[in-house]
Design an enzyme around this catalytic site. Sequence first.
Site, short mmCIF file in Angstrom:
data_model
loop_
_atom_site.label_atom_id
_atom_site.label_comp_id
_atom_site.label_asym_id
_atom_site.label_seq_id
_atom_site.Cartn_x
_atom_site.Cartn_y
_atom_site.Cartn_z
N GLU A 363 -5.31 -12.33 4.30
CA GLU A 363 -5.10 -10.97 4.83
C GLU A 363 -3.83 -10.89 5.69
O GLU A 363 -3.81 -10.25 6.74
CB GLU A 363 -6.34 -10.46 5.55
N1 COS Z 1 0.37 1.61 7.53
C1 COS Z 1 0.97 2.60 6.87
N2 COS Z 1 2.11 2.44 6.18
C2 COS Z 1 2.65 1.22 6.16
C3 COS Z 1 2.08 0.13 6.81
C4 COS Z 1 0.89 0.35 7.53
N3 COS Z 1 0.28 -0.62 8.20
N4 COS Z 1 2.86 -0.96 6.61
C5 COS Z 1 3.88 -0.56 5.84
N5 COS Z 1 3.74 0.76 5.56
C6 COS Z 1 4.65 1.59 4.76
C7 COS Z 1 6.02 1.62 5.37
O1 COS Z 1 6.13 2.66 6.32
C8 COS Z 1 6.87 1.87 4.16
O2 COS Z 1 6.82 3.24 3.82
P1 COS Z 1 8.10 3.98 3.19
O3 COS Z 1 8.33 3.32 1.84
O4 COS Z 1 7.66 5.40 3.07
O5 COS Z 1 9.21 3.75 4.15
C9 COS Z 1 6.17 1.11 3.05
O6 COS Z 1 4.80 0.98 3.48
C10 COS Z 1 6.74 -0.26 2.82
O7 COS Z 1 6.76 -0.92 4.07
P2 COS Z 1 7.78 -2.10 4.42
O8 COS Z 1 9.17 -1.66 4.07
O9 COS Z 1 7.51 -2.58 5.80
O10 COS Z 1 7.30 -3.14 3.34
P3 COS Z 1 7.72 -4.63 3.15
O11 COS Z 1 7.61 -4.81 1.69
O12 COS Z 1 8.97 -4.97 3.86
O13 COS Z 1 6.58 -5.46 3.91
C11 COS Z 1 4.38 -6.00 4.68
C12 COS Z 1 5.30 -5.02 4.03
C13 COS Z 1 4.98 -7.31 5.07
C14 COS Z 1 3.88 -5.34 5.94
C15 COS Z 1 3.26 -6.17 3.69
O14 COS Z 1 3.77 -6.55 2.45
C16 COS Z 1 2.16 -7.10 4.12
O15 COS Z 1 1.32 -6.72 4.92
N6 COS Z 1 2.12 -8.32 3.56
C17 COS Z 1 0.99 -9.18 3.70
C18 COS Z 1 0.07 -8.85 2.59
C19 COS Z 1 -1.31 -9.28 2.84
O16 COS Z 1 -1.88 -9.10 3.88
N7 COS Z 1 -1.89 -9.87 1.80
C20 COS Z 1 -3.23 -10.25 1.81
C21 COS Z 1 -3.93 -9.47 0.76
S1 COS Z 1 -5.62 -9.28 0.99
S2 COS Z 1 -6.35 -11.05 1.23
#
Ligand code: COS
Length: 387
Positions: A363
């Site tokens: 996660e």
């Molecule tokens: N709530 C709402 N919106 C969100 C958000 C959140 N918590 N996190 C990101 N977003 C939105 C951003 O605002 C952005 O929106 P826009 O495209 O409209 O600007 C979009 O989602 C993409 O966000 P971002 O540019 O930050 O994405 P990245 O690809 O750089 O990175 C992370 C995103 C690292 C936050 C994400 O990929 C992540 O959480 N990775 C870990 C995944 C994970 O937990 N995997 C486990 C799976 S379940 S076991």
Amino acid sequence: MNYYLTEYQEELRRLARRIAVEKVKPVAAKHDIDGTFPWDMVKEFSNAGLFGVYVPEEWGGSGGGVFELALVTEELSRICGGIALAVAATALGTFPILLSGSEEQKKKYLPQLVTGKSLAGFGLTEPNAGSDAGGIQTRAELKGSKYILNGTKHFITNGSVAKVYTVIALTDPTKGSRGASAFILEDGFLGLSYGKIEDKMGIRASKTSELVMVDCEVPVENRIGREGEGFLVAMKTLDRSRPGVAAQALGIAQGAFDLAAEYVSKREQFGKSISSFQSIQFMLADMAMQIEASRALVYATARMIDGGTEKVGRESAMCKVVAADTAMKVATDAVQLFGGYGFMRDYPIEKFMRDAKITQIYEGTNQILRSVIGKAILKDAVGGQGS
Ligand code: COS
């Protein structure tokens, strides 16, 4: 520490603790060793109503929230972090429906999930898209009244034992994460199979498998929200489920601590209890402080979410990182306190160290979550809002 739980929350905690001690404890080692899924425990949790503690009453739940889910997860994980996942991972797979599903989807799926009649899983991760969740490649193409899904999800907790899966797939690959959509898949859907079942270091009582979709047919009414909202559904889900991982980590840390504190009180060296040595007392004190600090952060975050705060990504990530790092440190120190015995499978403590590790990984790895926290801090700083 007094967290001023309501009478209902105290009762729920006692109930979960009783089930953990009376039912889970006697079978935890067996499921850890043979890696079998604890269906009997699912029945126990189901009978006790533990699957629905975070779901509103109108959908058959008990009307609690993330806080109640955290209490249950903590108590079950105190005894077995793997068996606890039957409940916690079902919540992860259910959140997309609860948060973003239509009335019809809630009516159809929530009743079976809150009773534990069906378990759920969440399909975001792919072999080439772990931390980079926006890099998924699974495709969903609309053909008539059905979406056709092709791709492989992996490391899916409850994979192969769940009946319901919420899956993120690209409806428009040209738009990256903005072209992702969320879907509800059911066990038995044409084209869905489970692929590899993982053999894991820890949480071995929990099943982890691939979800393989080959021309998998998903009715259009099983899309959650609109096309393109899938990444948002996933992020909102993770914001609410990460405190659950934190609660699992907290339970594992507390369970390891309990065993270690009991052991050092009984173990004698140099003619006296090793608990009389200051070096041991310092270790216990550090462990207890870290656990309580984690608990305070997990509970505060869960209450913040249940209180209706919308933007909780930073806090949710913070509590997961702090609790997971604490679990790993405390479990490692607990093994140390057991000395050579701690390294042996005959003693229950090494399992806590193996179970703790995954909480730093799934996660959102603790590294990617530190990045989420850092970005949020900088965004606020630039926006002039402070913290
Ligand atoms: N709530 C709402 N919106 C969100 C958000 C959140 N918590 N996190 C990101 N977003 C939105 C951003 O605002 C952005 O929106 P826009 O495209 O409209 O600007 C979009 O989602 C993409 O966000 P971002 O540019 O930050 O994405 P990245 O690809 O750089 O990175 C992370 C995103 C690292 C936050 C994400 O990929 C992540 O959480 N990775 C870990 C995944 C994970 O937990 N995997 C486990 C799976 S379940 S076991």
